[in-house]
Design an enzyme around this catalytic site. Structure first.
Site, PDB file in Angstrom:
ATOM      1  N   CYS A  45      65.886  12.913 -67.390  1.00 17.32           N
ATOM      2  CA  CYS A  45      67.239  13.058 -66.700  1.00 17.32           C
ATOM      3  C   CYS A  45      67.314  14.698 -66.328  1.00 17.32           C
ATOM      4  CB  CYS A  45      68.118  12.846 -68.050  1.00 17.32           C
ATOM      5  SG  CYS A  45      68.176  13.746 -69.232  1.00 17.32           S
ATOM      6  N   ARG A  46      68.268  15.329 -66.382  1.00 16.52           N
ATOM      7  CA  ARG A  46      68.374  16.644 -66.074  1.00 16.52           C
ATOM      8  C   ARG A  46      67.743  17.551 -67.098  1.00 16.52           C
ATOM      9  NH1 ARG A  46      72.902  20.698 -66.435  1.00 16.52           N
ATOM     10  NH2 ARG A  46      72.420  22.447 -64.800  1.00 16.52           N
TER      11      ARG A  46
END
Length: 123
Positions: free
Chosen positions: A81-82
Site C-alpha cells: 500500500c502507500r
C-alpha cells in the site's frame, strides 16, 4: 536476510507479519512462482505510482477476491500500500483466513521509492 537499512528508520518491524522492500524486490525480480506482489491501493493511487507486475486488488475487494487469486495458503504474498498500514491490515486478515504466507511490505511504496527506486513518485 534483513539489514538495518532494509526498513524505515525507527520502524517496529514484525517478521511474522511483514517483509522488507529489499526482500520483496528480490523475490519479485526473480520471477518466483511461489510469490505474489499484491497492491491493495485504490485505482487513483496506481495512476500516481505503481510497480510493474503487481496484482492489483483494492483493499475493500480483498474478501471477495481471495478465492480468485489462485494461490496456495503458504504462498508468499507481499502486500503493498502507500505506507504499510492498509497492507498490514490485509496481511493480518489474509493470515486469519489461512494464508500463512501473507506479509505486509514494511513502509509501503513510499519506502520502496526511498530505498530502491526514487523514480517512483511519492504522494
Amino acid at each position: 536476510m534483513q539489514t538495518m537499512n532494509d526498513n524505515p528508520p525507527n520502524y517496529p518491524f514484525n517478521e511474522s507479519l511483514e517483509i522488507s522492500v529489499v526482500d520483496t524486490n528480490a523475490k519479485h525480480s526473480s520471477g518466483a512462482e511461489d510469490f505474489l506482489l499484491l497492491d491493495v491501493r485504490e485505482p487513483h493511487e496506481l495512476a500516481i505510482a505503481s510497480i510493474d507486475g503487481a496484482t492489483h486488488v483494492p483493499m475493500g475487494d480483498i474478501p471477495a477476491a481471495l478465492a480468485e487469486l489462485d494461490i496456495e495458503e503458504d504462498t508468499l504474498v507481499a502486500v503493498l500500500c502507500r505506507t504499510g498500514k492498509r497492507s498490514l491490515d490485509v496481511a493480518m486478515y489474509m493470515q486469519q483466513q489461512g494464508f500463512t504466507g501473507a506479509r505486509s511490505i514494511a513502509g509501503g511504496i513510499h519506502w520502496w521509492s526511498d530505498r530502491l527506486d526514487p523514480t517512483i513518485t511519492k504522494y
